[in-house]
Design a protein around this motif. Sequence first.
Motif, PDB file in Angstrom:
ATOM      1  N   TYR A 159       0.859  -1.178   0.000  1.00 52.75           N
ATOM      2  CA  TYR A 159       0.000   0.000   0.000  1.00 52.75           C
ATOM      3  C   TYR A 159       0.903   1.237   0.000  1.00 52.75           C
ATOM      4  CZ  TYR A 159      -3.705  -3.286   1.027  1.00 52.75           C
ATOM      5  OH  TYR A 159      -4.584  -4.336   0.961  1.00 52.75           O
ATOM      6  N   PRO A 160       1.010   1.932  -1.142  1.00 48.42           N
ATOM      7  CA  PRO A 160       1.956   3.047  -1.261  1.00 48.42           C
ATOM      8  C   PRO A 160       1.749   4.155  -0.235  1.00 48.42           C
ATOM      9  CG  PRO A 160       1.137   2.408  -3.424  1.00 48.42           C
ATOM     10  CD  PRO A 160       0.320   1.668  -2.418  1.00 48.42           C
ATOM     11  N   LYS A 161       0.537   4.336   0.269  1.00 47.98           N
ATOM     12  CA  LYS A 161       0.309   5.367   1.276  1.00 47.98           C
ATOM     13  C   LYS A 161       0.869   4.961   2.633  1.00 47.98           C
ATOM     14  CE  LYS A 161      -3.764   7.497  -0.863  1.00 47.98           C
ATOM     15  NZ  LYS A 161      -5.188   7.881  -0.693  1.00 47.98           N
ATOM     16  N   VAL A 162       1.233   3.694   2.770  1.00 45.43           N
ATOM     17  CA  VAL A 162       1.816   3.183   4.018  1.00 45.43           C
ATOM     18  C   VAL A 162       3.303   2.893   3.828  1.00 45.43           C
ATOM     19  CG1 VAL A 162       1.755   1.307   5.710  1.00 45.43           C
ATOM     20  CG2 VAL A 162      -0.383   2.235   4.766  1.00 45.43           C
ATOM     21  N   GLU A 163       3.597   2.045   2.850  1.00 41.61           N
ATOM     22  CA  GLU A 163       4.980   1.693   2.562  1.00 41.61           C
ATOM     23  C   GLU A 163       5.561   2.725   1.601  1.00 41.61           C
ATOM     24  OE1 GLU A 163       4.898  -3.170   3.073  1.00 41.61           O
ATOM     25  OE2 GLU A 163       5.127  -2.303   1.080  1.00 41.61           O
ATOM     26  N   ASN A 164       6.218   3.716   2.173  1.00 39.41           N
ATOM     27  CA  ASN A 164       6.789   4.785   1.345  1.00 39.41           C
ATOM     28  C   ASN A 164       8.041   5.337   2.015  1.00 39.41           C
ATOM     29  OD1 ASN A 164       5.874   6.707   3.328  1.00 39.41           O
ATOM     30  ND2 ASN A 164       3.838   6.636   2.385  1.00 39.41           N
TER      31      ASN A 164
END
Length: 221
Positions: A159-164
């Motif tokens: 999830y790009p909004k989390v794993e960034n």
Amino acid sequence: FQVIPWVGGVLDIQCFPTSPLWRANFVASVVNLLQSHPRLAGVQINIEPMPTGNADFLLLLDDIRQAMPVGKILSVAAYPPPTLWHPVPAVHWEQKYFRQVARRVDQLAPMMYDTAIRFPKCYQHLMSSWTTDIVEWSEGTQVLFGIPVYSDTGVGYHYPKVENLHNALLGIHAGLSKLSNYRFLPTNYAGVAMYCAWEMDQQEWDYFEREFEKKEKEPEL
């Protein structure tokens, strides 16, 4: 700059460590690559997935180490410790196996992403925990923490909004602070490995540069 190419592939599709013939051919291809392009600093072995305890992978690393030209770096795209947040054994290494790999290579780049976590604070906490474990398990081998800067969506495990970049660096900094008690960095900590730089936008590069400069200016206690 040091250039270290990835070599490897998908386990049991392109890579067959259980086969002595395949291992011999793979080692020969690594040696040929480094001899043909002497400016390369080494190679990074990236075989995915790689379940914990795989003895054939250890044999492969031993064979590569013995055959590589002197002075070249043997790096591994490593796997982070097990976690209840992501109970998939094929992409996590137990402590004993992590240490066995670490003793055979010059550099570890643990892939600290694809956790399927949906909440930023939980991911930051996991990154902090992984940071401390990896440094302690790495047997003094150089470590680059692999952090996510890609935008895969709809895959279920990222999830790009989390794993960034932002959440990854917050977690790593928290883990390093616990290890160092705010006084010094572990000697084998070499920085971060972004996956993947070609998806970074200018805003992300600017953020990364600001964080780097901020850490450089922090007073030593």
